[in-house]
Write a protein that holds these residues in place. Structure first.
Motif, PDB file in Angstrom:
ATOM      1  N   LEU A 178      48.443  11.376  55.852  1.00  0.00           N
ATOM      2  CA  LEU A 178      47.599  12.271  56.648  1.00  0.00           C
ATOM      3  C   LEU A 178      46.203  11.684  56.848  1.00  0.00           C
ATOM      4  N   ASP A 184      52.423  13.318  60.604  1.00  0.00           N
ATOM      5  CA  ASP A 184      51.917  14.688  60.470  1.00  0.00           C
ATOM      6  C   ASP A 184      52.340  15.344  59.156  1.00  0.00           C
ATOM      7  N   ASN A 186      54.973  16.863  58.172  1.00  0.00           N
ATOM      8  CA  ASN A 186      55.673  18.141  58.249  1.00  0.00           C
ATOM      9  C   ASN A 186      57.079  18.011  57.658  1.00  0.00           C
ATOM     10  N   GLU A 323      43.869  16.962  52.097  1.00  0.00           N
ATOM     11  CA  GLU A 323      43.986  16.664  53.517  1.00  0.00           C
ATOM     12  C   GLU A 323      42.619  16.221  54.035  1.00  0.00           C
ATOM     13  N   GLU A 325      41.146  16.503  56.945  1.00  0.00           N
ATOM     14  CA  GLU A 325      40.388  17.483  57.716  1.00  0.00           C
ATOM     15  C   GLU A 325      39.685  18.485  56.800  1.00  0.00           C
ATOM     16  N   LEU A 355      43.745  30.333  56.133  1.00  0.00           N
ATOM     17  CA  LEU A 355      44.567  29.258  56.706  1.00  0.00           C
ATOM     18  C   LEU A 355      46.044  29.482  56.405  1.00  0.00           C
ATOM     19  N   ARG A 359      48.900  30.374  58.956  1.00  0.00           N
ATOM     20  CA  ARG A 359      49.682  29.146  59.132  1.00  0.00           C
ATOM     21  C   ARG A 359      49.056  28.233  60.192  1.00  0.00           C
ATOM     22  N   SER A 361      46.016  24.943  60.851  1.00  0.00           N
ATOM     23  CA  SER A 361      45.319  23.832  60.206  1.00  0.00           C
ATOM     24  C   SER A 361      43.823  24.083  60.237  1.00  0.00           C
ATOM     25  N   ASN A 363      41.575  22.319  61.630  1.00  0.00           N
ATOM     26  CA  ASN A 363      41.051  22.059  62.965  1.00  0.00           C
ATOM     27  C   ASN A 363      41.308  23.199  63.939  1.00  0.00           C
ATOM     28  N   GLU A 364      42.243  24.082  63.602  1.00  0.00           N
ATOM     29  CA  GLU A 364      42.541  25.220  64.476  1.00  0.00           C
ATOM     30  C   GLU A 364      41.689  26.441  64.153  1.00  0.00           C
TER      31      GLU A 364
END
Length: 476
Positions: A178, A184, A186, A323, A325, A355, A359, A361, A363-364
């Motif tokens: 990451l 990613d 996942n 992570e 981010e 978060l 669900r 990230s 950045n979202e």
């Protein structure tokens, strides 16, 4: 488990985050309609010629560098021959005798220290498609969208001695991927998956026991459970005087058991041979220097720096650097004036809860590092209480509002004026004479009752420290 020693090695497949497949220009986008990201090359039409994706090679090399592998300037693609319905070529393009990366290692956190896990090799290969079995149609289908997506296989040495160590290794490996931005990670979508080789041997014995392979376990929790179940199964066999059979087994999470998938010979006969359609891969020294310079600060180094620079505990640093981010967000909040430990507490509590529940990230998230720093400052200055922070955090998180303007607009600024709070305290004590008498008679746990009553009168805005001081003084 004193009688037997557990031996675990992991084979991890990581899908590289390229826009196109390993040997053609088809998209690697997940979730497309079946068989829409397919061309003559990845569907294995006769006479097609694959061309290697340079970005995939770069990503594979960066991973090798991140775990201190020897990077081979020259490597060779090989055909790994086996038949399966979702393998359109009838073979997988992989690497065998001359892989891209070899002889690395990864240090994992174990019991407050570190343990070094050897990495045998990292090689490139293309993924297979996906078989879809429909009970309703009484038929099986093949989706080739995934066929040809670029993978790296990371093969560890059999250096792990418990399920916990295996999970720690996987988490550290995923974290590096990451940070590099090349996968990613996942597990549910299969872009980060592992096979675990598990065996037992009598304590003190150097020779390995017979191993079984656990296939494609799709979460850290299930990796740990699957290995633990397999360890117990093998131990029961050995204690009953039976032999462990070398085989591939699947983990059934619903029943928490492993079941035999297929037997394994001592060695697979994949009939590897160099792929005649792909010339040997040669890496220029200049490319390697360029890619090494592009490596970011990796999780282990950042974890150590967070402890030294911000005074965080091992556990806090591990969580905040898991992570890239999240670590970037934390440091940005500290740069905007947030007290490091207070920012860490807020992020590991309220922020991570939001978060996880949504669900999404980091950045979202609509909330910014500046907002986190400002909220910490408001609490430090006594403008808002911890209760108010908890009550308003979800709104701040979803709206992206700045905390100071929000609490002023909502009338939530904490009351620290002792005169105003004293009036509320006097009213509460006057309204509850029986509780006052009981408290003075020794039932000191009633302090929380009085605190709650004062907070209710002040709509949660009274400074808790001032309330506690006044109650203690007046109750004697």
């Amino acid at each position: 488990m004193a009688e037997y020693e557990v031996v675990i090695g992991l084979e991890v497949h990581a899908q590289l985050r390229t826009r196109s497949k390993l040997f053609c220009a088809c998209s690697t986008e997940f979730g497309s309609e079946p068989n829409t990201n397919v061309c003559e090359i990845c569907s294995g039409m006769p006479g097609v010629l694959p061309v290697v994706n340079r970005k995939a090679v770069e990503y594979a090399v960066m991973m090798g560098m991140a775990v201190d592998c020897i990077i081979n300037n020259d490597s060779v693609f090989a055909r790994k021959n086996y038949f399966y319905p979702d393998l359109p070529y009838g073979y997988q393009i992989s690497q065998f005798e001359r892989p891209l990366c070899e002889h690395g290692h990864l240090d994992i956190p174990v019991n407050g220290g570190t343990k070094r896990i050897g990495i045998t090799r990292i090689h490139m290969e293309n993924d297979a498609g996906k078989n879809i079995h429909s009970a309703a149609d009484n038929a099986s289908y093949v989706d080739l969208n995934r066929a040809g997506t670029p993978l790296i296989e990371i093969v560890s040495e059999p250096d792990m001695r418990s399920a916990e160590e295996a999970v720690a290794y996987l988490k550290e490996l995923r974290s590096i991927l990451l940070y590099l931005g090349i996968c990613d990670g996942n597990m549910e979508e299969g872009s980060f998956r592992c096979d675990a080789n598990v065996s037992l041997r009598p304590a003190g014995q150097k020779e390995f026991g017979t191993r079984t392979e656990l296939k494609n376990v799709n979460s850290f929790r299930n990796v740990q459970r699957a290995i633990e179940v397999e360890i117990a199964r093998q131990q029961d066999l050995l204690e009953d005087g039976e032999k462990v059979v070398q085989e591939t087994r699947l983990y059934d999470a619903a029943r928490n058991v492993t079941a035999s998938m297929r037997g394994k010979e001592e060695a697979h006969d994949y009939r590897y041979f160099p792929d005649p359609d792909l010339i040997p891969l040669h890496l220029e020294d200049g490319w390697l220097q360029e890619w090494r310079k592009a490596l970011p600060e990796l999780p282990a180094l950042r974890r150590t720096r967070f402890m030294e620079q911000y005074g965080l505990s091992v556990q806090d640093a591990e969580l905040l650097t898991a992570e890239r981010e999240l670590a970037d967000f934390y440091e940005a909040a500290v740069r905007h004036g947030g007290v490091p430990k207070k920012v860490a507490n807020l992020m590991m509590g309220e922020f991570m809860r939001e978060l996880n529940e949504r669900r999404i990230s980091v950045n979202e998230a609509a909330m910014t590092p500046e907002a986190v720093a400002e909220l910490v400052r408001l609490q430090e200055e006594g403008v808002v209480s911890s209760k108010i922070v908890h009550d308003i955090f979800s709104d701040l998180f979803t709206s992206g509002s700045m905390p100071e303007a929000y609490v002023k607009a909502k009338g939530l600024v904490q009351i620290s004026d002792s005169g105003a709070i004293e009036t509320a305290v006097d009213e509460v004590l006057a309204e509850n004479p029986a509780e006052v008498e009981a408290y003075r008679g020794g039932k000191t746990k009633l302090m929380s009752f009085f605190m709650g009553q004062v907070m209710r009168k002040t709509r949660g805005k009274a400074n808790p420290a001032v309330v506690t001081g006044l109650l203690t003084e007046k109750l004697g």
